[in-house]
Scaffold this motif. Structure first.
Motif, PDB file in Angstrom:
ATOM      1  N   VAL A  89      -1.633   2.513 -12.059  1.00  0.00           N
ATOM      2  CA  VAL A  89      -1.578   2.239 -10.615  1.00  0.00           C
ATOM      3  C   VAL A  89      -2.993   2.064 -10.063  1.00  0.00           C
ATOM      4  O   VAL A  89      -3.269   1.145  -9.287  1.00  0.00           O
ATOM      5  N   TYR A 113       3.439  -3.135 -11.387  1.00  0.00           N
ATOM      6  CA  TYR A 113       3.628  -2.300 -10.189  1.00  0.00           C
ATOM      7  C   TYR A 113       5.104  -1.869 -10.089  1.00  0.00           C
ATOM      8  O   TYR A 113       5.425  -0.688  -9.914  1.00  0.00           O
ATOM      9  N   ALA A 127       0.840  -1.208   0.000  1.00  0.00           N
ATOM     10  CA  ALA A 127       0.000   0.000   0.000  1.00  0.00           C
ATOM     11  C   ALA A 127       0.874   1.256   0.000  1.00  0.00           C
ATOM     12  O   ALA A 127       0.638   2.196  -0.769  1.00  0.00           O
ATOM     13  N   LYS A 144      -4.335  -6.380  -4.356  1.00  0.00           N
ATOM     14  CA  LYS A 144      -4.888  -6.727  -3.041  1.00  0.00           C
ATOM     15  C   LYS A 144      -5.449  -8.143  -3.060  1.00  0.00           C
ATOM     16  O   LYS A 144      -5.267  -8.921  -2.123  1.00  0.00           O
ATOM     17  N   ALA A 161      -4.006  -1.590  -8.416  1.00  0.00           N
ATOM     18  CA  ALA A 161      -4.035  -1.599  -6.945  1.00  0.00           C
ATOM     19  C   ALA A 161      -5.053  -2.585  -6.364  1.00  0.00           C
ATOM     20  O   ALA A 161      -4.685  -3.430  -5.537  1.00  0.00           O
ATOM     21  N   LEU A 218      -6.338   1.773  -0.585  1.00  0.00           N
ATOM     22  CA  LEU A 218      -5.122   0.955  -0.436  1.00  0.00           C
ATOM     23  C   LEU A 218      -5.041   0.367   0.974  1.00  0.00           C
ATOM     24  O   LEU A 218      -4.273  -0.558   1.224  1.00  0.00           O
ATOM     25  N   LEU A 236       2.610   1.676  -3.440  1.00  0.00           N
ATOM     26  CA  LEU A 236       1.704   2.192  -4.476  1.00  0.00           C
ATOM     27  C   LEU A 236       1.413   3.673  -4.246  1.00  0.00           C
ATOM     28  O   LEU A 236       1.385   4.474  -5.180  1.00  0.00           O
TER      29      LEU A 236
END
Ligand code: NZQ
Ligand code: ZN
Length: 380
Positions: free
Chosen positions: A218, A238, A183, A226, A222, A331, A186
């Motif tokens: 991004v 990423y 998190a 996860k 994201a 995030l 990112l």
């Protein structure tokens, strides 16, 4: 577009099992020191990969470069490097190990105290260094900057110098990162783009589109990461996004902000807030306070990145800021100082520090200590 000179000499070696190339990438005749952090590389097998790749070569190791690297630790690495006549460094770790190694490279090449190099803001000379990057976040693997902490005085300041000779990026090294680290990584990459994009409009169509491409990528990956943190292709995007966000490519001929970062560094220095997290807290505040100055760019950002096309200009801008804060929260990061029990006392220290240094950030160089206070109050 402003005049600029672009030269990024770092060789990027990207992909699965590329750590095995270390021996061919490091010149044969150098006196090598390998630097590490606190031991994550032992647990996830990266240390083993490095040892195997360097088999048969003579080198020494330096362990213990902590997150937000301390000049106090780096001085010890510099002393060791000097006493062993080290003339090449390999950093194996995240941005902190690499940033710390950048200062060690400067300290070995100079008689100055390491903190004086940081205070000057740039290293006049550095011995060559390279990296195996294990955290996608900072872009340190392909840029010339570093951020160093002086634990004694709780200060955290950047300096610049030479670029890494090469950096190895194997997306598989990211599989051992915690959800919080991902998190923060990112958030860091995302914010790096905003610092170079969310400024004055109409400077370069090309830089704008390039920056928006990274932001959109991004935002897209994201939530997928996860769900699926061991998906190679997601982690590869990423990792490359983080590198491209801060390796000079998206800042050719355009103005830059960096106020959020400089305020974020103070939160880290004073409270230990993880770097990417500090940005998630400060960036929405910066946008709110500077929304007149960034008016046209905020509209463009809202439309192209968050597809905001309805409402008055003010409403669209407010929506874009709201969407940004929502993204950081999605995030898994908090975005308010009060959620981290940080309040007026810290804000006042930061205001004083900025004013004492006599510097101002932002693309208009107007983020003084007083404006930083205003920004932080909007983050409460
Ligand atoms: O020390 P070890 O044991 O290696 O553990 C680290 C550290 O605790 C761990 N870690 C690293 N790779 C891992 C891993 N854990 C599991 N799996 C792996 N593959 O992660 C922790 C954090 O690492 P750190 O290096 O601090 O993270 P990051 O890469 O985000 O670096 C942050 C530092 O870089 C600076 C920040 O201010 C901060 O000091 N920045 C550097 C920049 C630059 N050079 O251009 C720009 C950025 O804006 C940023 O300011
Ligand atoms: Zn950053």
């Amino acid at each position: 577009m402003k005049n600029f000179i672009f030269q990024n000499p770092t060789k990027l070696v990207f992909g699965k099992r590329q750590i095995s190339r270390l021996n061919e990438l490091i010149p044969a005749d150098v006196n090598l020191m390998v630097t590490y952090g606190g031991g994550s590389v032992t647990k996830n097998g990266i240390h083993e990969q490095v040892k195997t790749a360097l088999k048969g070569r003579k080198y020494i190791e330096f362990w213990g470069i902590e997150a937000n690297p301390h000049v106090e630790t780096l001085r010890r690495a510099i002393d060791l490097g000097k006493s062993e006549n080290i003339n090449y460094l390999l950093a194996v770790g995240g941005g902190s190990v690499l940033d710390g190694t950048k200062l060690v490279a400067a300290g070995i090449a100079s008689d100055e105290d390491a903190w004086d190099i940081v205070l000057r803001g740039f290293a006049e000379k550095q011995i060559p260094y390279a990296s195996v990057m294990t955290v996608p976040a900072t872009g340190s693997e392909m840029n010339s900057g570093a951020v160093i902490t002086r634990a004694e005085s709780k200060e955290k300041l950047p300096f610049g110098g030479a670029y890494p000779q090469f950096s190895i990026l194997d997306p598989e090294v990211t599989y051992s990162l915690s959800e919080h680290q991902v998190a923060c990584g990112l958030a860091d990459a995302f914010t790096h783009v905003l610092e170079q994009y969310l400024t004055t409009s109409n400077q370069s169509r090309l830089m704008d589109r390039w920056a928006e491409g990274i932001l959109l990528s991004v935002i897209e990956i994201a939530p997928q990461i996860k769900e699926n943190p061991r998906n190679y292709d997601l982690m590869a995007d990423y990792m490359l996004a983080a590198t491209m966000a801060l390796n000079d490519f998206i800042r050719m001929g355009v103005s830059q902000d960096w106020a959020t970062h400089m305020i974020g560094h103070e939160l880290t220095a004073l409270h230990g807030t993880t770097h990417g997290h500090s940005l998630a807290i400060v960036m929405p505040g910066t946008m709110r306070v500077l929304k007149e100055q960034k008016h046209d760019k905020l509209l463009q950002y809202g439309e192209r990145v968050f597809q905001i096309t309805e409402g008055t200009e003010q409403e669209r801008i407010d929506k874009a800021i709201e969407k940004t804060e929502e993204f950081y929260r999605s995030l898994g990061l908090t975005t308010r100082l009060s959620e981290e029990n940080i309040g007026e006392e810290t804000i006042e220290i930061i205001r004083k520090r900025f004013n004492e240094r006599g510097i101002a950030y932002g693309e208009k160089r107007n983020v003084t200590g007083d404006v930083a206070r205003e920004i932080l109050r909007r983050c409460l």
